[in-house]
Design a protein around this motif. Sequence first.
Motif, PDB file in Angstrom:
ATOM      1  N   PHE A 133       0.829  -1.204   0.000  1.00  0.00           N
ATOM      2  CA  PHE A 133       0.000   0.000   0.000  1.00  0.00           C
ATOM      3  C   PHE A 133       0.863   1.254   0.000  1.00  0.00           C
ATOM      4  CE2 PHE A 133      -2.334   3.215   2.621  1.00  0.00           C
ATOM      5  CZ  PHE A 133      -3.285   3.542   1.680  1.00  0.00           C
ATOM      6  N   ARG A 134       1.878   1.247   0.835  1.00  0.00           N
ATOM      7  CA  ARG A 134       2.765   2.405   0.902  1.00  0.00           C
ATOM      8  C   ARG A 134       3.480   2.629  -0.436  1.00  0.00           C
ATOM      9  NH1 ARG A 134       5.676   5.857   3.861  1.00  0.00           N
ATOM     10  NH2 ARG A 134       7.873   6.144   3.383  1.00  0.00           N
ATOM     11  N   GLU A 135       3.972   1.564  -1.043  1.00  0.00           N
ATOM     12  CA  GLU A 135       4.675   1.685  -2.319  1.00  0.00           C
ATOM     13  C   GLU A 135       3.764   2.260  -3.399  1.00  0.00           C
ATOM     14  OE1 GLU A 135       6.103  -2.195  -3.160  1.00  0.00           O
ATOM     15  OE2 GLU A 135       7.729  -2.133  -1.676  1.00  0.00           O
ATOM     16  N   LEU A 136       2.496   1.793  -3.413  1.00  0.00           N
ATOM     17  CA  LEU A 136       1.563   2.299  -4.422  1.00  0.00           C
ATOM     18  C   LEU A 136       1.237   3.763  -4.190  1.00  0.00           C
ATOM     19  CD1 LEU A 136      -0.365   1.856  -6.797  1.00  0.00           C
ATOM     20  CD2 LEU A 136      -2.113   1.133  -5.161  1.00  0.00           C
ATOM     21  N   MET A 137       1.020   4.149  -2.936  1.00  0.00           N
ATOM     22  CA  MET A 137       0.678   5.541  -2.639  1.00  0.00           C
ATOM     23  C   MET A 137       1.816   6.480  -3.057  1.00  0.00           C
ATOM     24  SD  MET A 137      -2.398   5.557  -1.532  1.00  0.00           S
ATOM     25  CE  MET A 137      -2.633   4.199  -2.704  1.00  0.00           C
ATOM     26  N   LEU A 138       3.046   6.096  -2.761  1.00  0.00           N
ATOM     27  CA  LEU A 138       4.184   6.925  -3.146  1.00  0.00           C
ATOM     28  C   LEU A 138       4.312   6.994  -4.664  1.00  0.00           C
ATOM     29  CD1 LEU A 138       6.833   5.829  -0.482  1.00  0.00           C
ATOM     30  CD2 LEU A 138       5.355   7.857  -0.478  1.00  0.00           C
ATOM     31  N   LYS A 139       3.983   5.902  -5.327  1.00  0.00           N
ATOM     32  CA  LYS A 139       4.060   5.849  -6.787  1.00  0.00           C
ATOM     33  C   LYS A 139       3.061   6.803  -7.436  1.00  0.00           C
ATOM     34  CE  LYS A 139       3.615   2.627 -10.685  1.00  0.00           C
ATOM     35  NZ  LYS A 139       3.344   1.222 -11.076  1.00  0.00           N
ATOM     36  N   ILE A 140       1.851   6.911  -6.845  1.00  0.00           N
ATOM     37  CA  ILE A 140       0.815   7.758  -7.451  1.00  0.00           C
ATOM     38  C   ILE A 140       0.797   9.154  -6.841  1.00  0.00           C
ATOM     39  CG2 ILE A 140      -0.599   5.763  -8.014  1.00  0.00           C
ATOM     40  CD1 ILE A 140      -2.408   6.440  -5.677  1.00  0.00           C
ATOM     41  N   GLY A 141       1.766   9.447  -5.971  1.00  0.00           N
ATOM     42  CA  GLY A 141       1.907  10.797  -5.450  1.00  0.00           C
ATOM     43  C   GLY A 141       1.027  11.149  -4.270  1.00  0.00           C
ATOM     44  N   ILE A 142       0.612  10.144  -3.485  1.00  0.00           N
ATOM     45  CA  ILE A 142      -0.200  10.393  -2.287  1.00  0.00           C
ATOM     46  C   ILE A 142       0.721  10.409  -1.070  1.00  0.00           C
ATOM     47  CG2 ILE A 142      -2.095   9.577  -0.855  1.00  0.00           C
ATOM     48  CD1 ILE A 142      -3.003  10.500  -3.599  1.00  0.00           C
ATOM     49  N   PRO A 143       0.753  11.493  -0.296  1.00  0.00           N
ATOM     50  CA  PRO A 143       1.663  11.575   0.859  1.00  0.00           C
ATOM     51  C   PRO A 143       1.331  10.528   1.922  1.00  0.00           C
ATOM     52  CG  PRO A 143       0.797  13.741   0.279  1.00  0.00           C
ATOM     53  CD  PRO A 143      -0.001  12.750  -0.490  1.00  0.00           C
ATOM     54  N   MET A 144       2.367   9.976   2.539  1.00  0.00           N
ATOM     55  CA  MET A 144       2.233   9.010   3.624  1.00  0.00           C
ATOM     56  C   MET A 144       3.158   9.429   4.761  1.00  0.00           C
ATOM     57  SD  MET A 144       0.161   6.394   2.735  1.00  0.00           S
ATOM     58  CE  MET A 144       0.720   4.977   3.678  1.00  0.00           C
ATOM     59  N   ALA A 145       2.824   8.990   5.977  1.00  0.00           N
ATOM     60  CA  ALA A 145       3.717   9.232   7.106  1.00  0.00           C
ATOM     61  C   ALA A 145       4.978   8.385   6.931  1.00  0.00           C
ATOM     62  CB  ALA A 145       3.013   8.865   8.416  1.00  0.00           C
ATOM     63  N   PRO A 146       6.121   8.809   7.520  1.00  0.00           N
ATOM     64  CA  PRO A 146       7.330   7.975   7.456  1.00  0.00           C
ATOM     65  C   PRO A 146       7.036   6.571   7.996  1.00  0.00           C
ATOM     66  CG  PRO A 146       7.840  10.139   8.338  1.00  0.00           C
ATOM     67  CD  PRO A 146       6.344  10.071   8.249  1.00  0.00           C
ATOM     68  N   GLN A 147       7.262   5.558   7.162  1.00  0.00           N
ATOM     69  CA  GLN A 147       6.877   4.191   7.510  1.00  0.00           C
ATOM     70  C   GLN A 147       7.939   3.202   7.071  1.00  0.00           C
ATOM     71  OE1 GLN A 147       3.148   3.873   5.354  1.00  0.00           O
ATOM     72  NE2 GLN A 147       1.952   4.103   7.224  1.00  0.00           N
ATOM     73  N   ALA A 148       7.899   2.037   7.684  1.00  0.00           N
ATOM     74  CA  ALA A 148       8.732   0.910   7.262  1.00  0.00           C
ATOM     75  C   ALA A 148       8.053  -0.370   7.713  1.00  0.00           C
ATOM     76  CB  ALA A 148      10.132   1.010   7.852  1.00  0.00           C
ATOM     77  N   THR A 149       8.308  -1.441   6.983  1.00  0.00           N
ATOM     78  CA  THR A 149       7.691  -2.730   7.279  1.00  0.00           C
ATOM     79  C   THR A 149       8.662  -3.643   8.010  1.00  0.00           C
ATOM     80  OG1 THR A 149       6.322  -2.576   5.295  1.00  0.00           O
ATOM     81  CG2 THR A 149       6.564  -4.749   6.268  1.00  0.00           C
ATOM     82  N   ALA A 150       8.121  -4.358   8.998  1.00  0.00           N
ATOM     83  CA  ALA A 150       8.923  -5.336   9.737  1.00  0.00           C
ATOM     84  C   ALA A 150       8.245  -6.688   9.679  1.00  0.00           C
ATOM     85  CB  ALA A 150       9.092  -4.892  11.186  1.00  0.00           C
ATOM     86  N   ARG A 274      -9.239   4.510  -7.674  1.00  0.00           N
ATOM     87  CA  ARG A 274      -9.037   4.085  -9.058  1.00  0.00           C
ATOM     88  C   ARG A 274      -7.711   3.369  -9.248  1.00  0.00           C
ATOM     89  NH1 ARG A 274     -11.260   9.655 -11.952  1.00  0.00           N
ATOM     90  NH2 ARG A 274     -13.459   9.012 -12.116  1.00  0.00           N
ATOM     91  N   SER A 275      -6.767   3.584  -8.328  1.00  0.00           N
ATOM     92  CA  SER A 275      -5.424   3.029  -8.486  1.00  0.00           C
ATOM     93  C   SER A 275      -5.243   1.656  -7.864  1.00  0.00           C
ATOM     94  CB  SER A 275      -4.383   3.991  -7.887  1.00  0.00           C
ATOM     95  OG  SER A 275      -4.423   5.249  -8.512  1.00  0.00           O
ATOM     96  N   ILE A 276      -6.083   1.301  -6.879  1.00  0.00           N
ATOM     97  CA  ILE A 276      -5.840   0.048  -6.159  1.00  0.00           C
ATOM     98  C   ILE A 276      -6.332  -1.179  -6.907  1.00  0.00           C
ATOM     99  CG2 ILE A 276      -5.822   1.155  -3.895  1.00  0.00           C
ATOM    100  CD1 ILE A 276      -8.668   0.131  -3.474  1.00  0.00           C
ATOM    101  N   GLY A 277      -7.226  -1.007  -7.884  1.00  0.00           N
ATOM    102  CA  GLY A 277      -7.714  -2.168  -8.620  1.00  0.00           C
ATOM    103  C   GLY A 277      -8.859  -1.801  -9.537  1.00  0.00           C
ATOM    104  N   ASP A 278      -9.220  -2.730 -10.399  1.00  0.00           N
ATOM    105  CA  ASP A 278     -10.296  -2.515 -11.362  1.00  0.00           C
ATOM    106  C   ASP A 278     -11.538  -3.248 -10.872  1.00  0.00           C
ATOM    107  OD1 ASP A 278     -11.748  -1.826 -13.557  1.00  0.00           O
ATOM    108  OD2 ASP A 278     -10.865  -3.336 -14.885  1.00  0.00           O
TER     109      ASP A 278
END
Length: 439
Positions: A133-150, A274-278
């Motif tokens: 989700f984070r990767e897609l949001m950054l790709k389409i230009g939607i701001p996200m809080a500083p995050q990382a996955t563990a 519109r970006s997450i799926g059809d």
Amino acid sequence: MPKNKDLKSILIIGSGPIVIGQACEFDYSGTQALRSLREDGIETILINSNPATIMTDPAMADHVYLLPLTTKSIIKILKEHPQIDAVLPTMGGQTALNLCIEADEKGIWTDFDVEIIGVDIDAINITEDREKFRELMLKIGIPMAPQATATSYLKGKEIAQEFGFPLVIRASFTLGGDGAAIVHKEQDFDELLTRGLEISPIHEVMIDKALLGWKEYELELLRDSNNNVVIICSIENMDPMGIHTGDSITVAPAMTLSDRTYQRMRDMAIHMMRSIGDFAGGCNVQFAVSPDEKEDIIAIEINPRVSRSSALASKATGYPIAKIAAKLALGYHLDELNNQITKSTSALFEPTLDYVIVKIPRWNFDKFEGSDRTLGLQMKSVGEVMGIGRSFQEALHKATQSLEIKRNGLGADGKENKDYTQIIDKLTYAVLGSCIYYL
């Protein structure tokens, strides 16, 4: 007739038993969907393990199965009803989506030639897997809080050292914020990280910098197969970020957003859906907005299904979200759905409210002994009340009266508590009907 005339028999997955974080909100969704599908002559088969619901009434579906929500039960039903053409999993909350994913991973839908409608697997995986989700949001230009996955304890410790405290831990693929927590102190991090990893079915958590003090908003969306999108309702939390929206007092429509910021938020929500799926159906998007003059917007999450907020939005606006979402899953376009809201209005419109809605949560820990009452990112409410008024004050007082805790309004009956320390304590822990009891 539906646009997709091949759909004649549909399986609906319910939401299961009432648990902390999920009450009867999805009973509303499932019931509306069943009635909507039967209006179009669709044979409906329902599976739900909770008999104390309206949707499991024999009059609601053509076939009702009171079975555990497992893939074994799904296989049993598909064998008994080989005519099933599709499954609609978006009316049963996160429980139904998780079961749909599990069945897909085991190849059950493919083996029985069953189509998934109302959502697609890619959309579920993207929105529930925090890293994707984070990767897609950054790709389409939607701001996200500083995050990382563990995906391990050691990785989580590294992230905490990099970001510093306070932090937010969110477990992937969970319901009602299960496994989520705000960590203020380093000594609490180990326990909360371990719990989040254990609760996540894929042993994954997202760790992000806490946006404490930011304002929180939700938008309810509907989208058809022609890519038309409407915003049904905007909802604002009375309290800032840090408490799960299900445990927050919420107001509709949003009251403190400037028009320019609302339009930015609206455009972002549509772009996200519109970006997450059809797929055609309902969607819920949550945002955080900075409390300063800049009003920066950050996306929190998106749910590709009707949600508990959809029930509130439907009651608030009079727009039957679950009913229309079911129609859209059949292939209808929003502009084709006439006489669904009023006799002269198509479903392709955005309601405008000249009144105010206030929702206050209800807790019932007497039925769940040993539960942690601390309010935070994990939802603890099992219900809610709603007040309607011409102003915020009127709606708030009406909702307070609806709690049935012997109060005539918030600070309106001379029973308000002057002890500031006790007020803060009771706002921290969910006790009795509502923290309002003490205000």
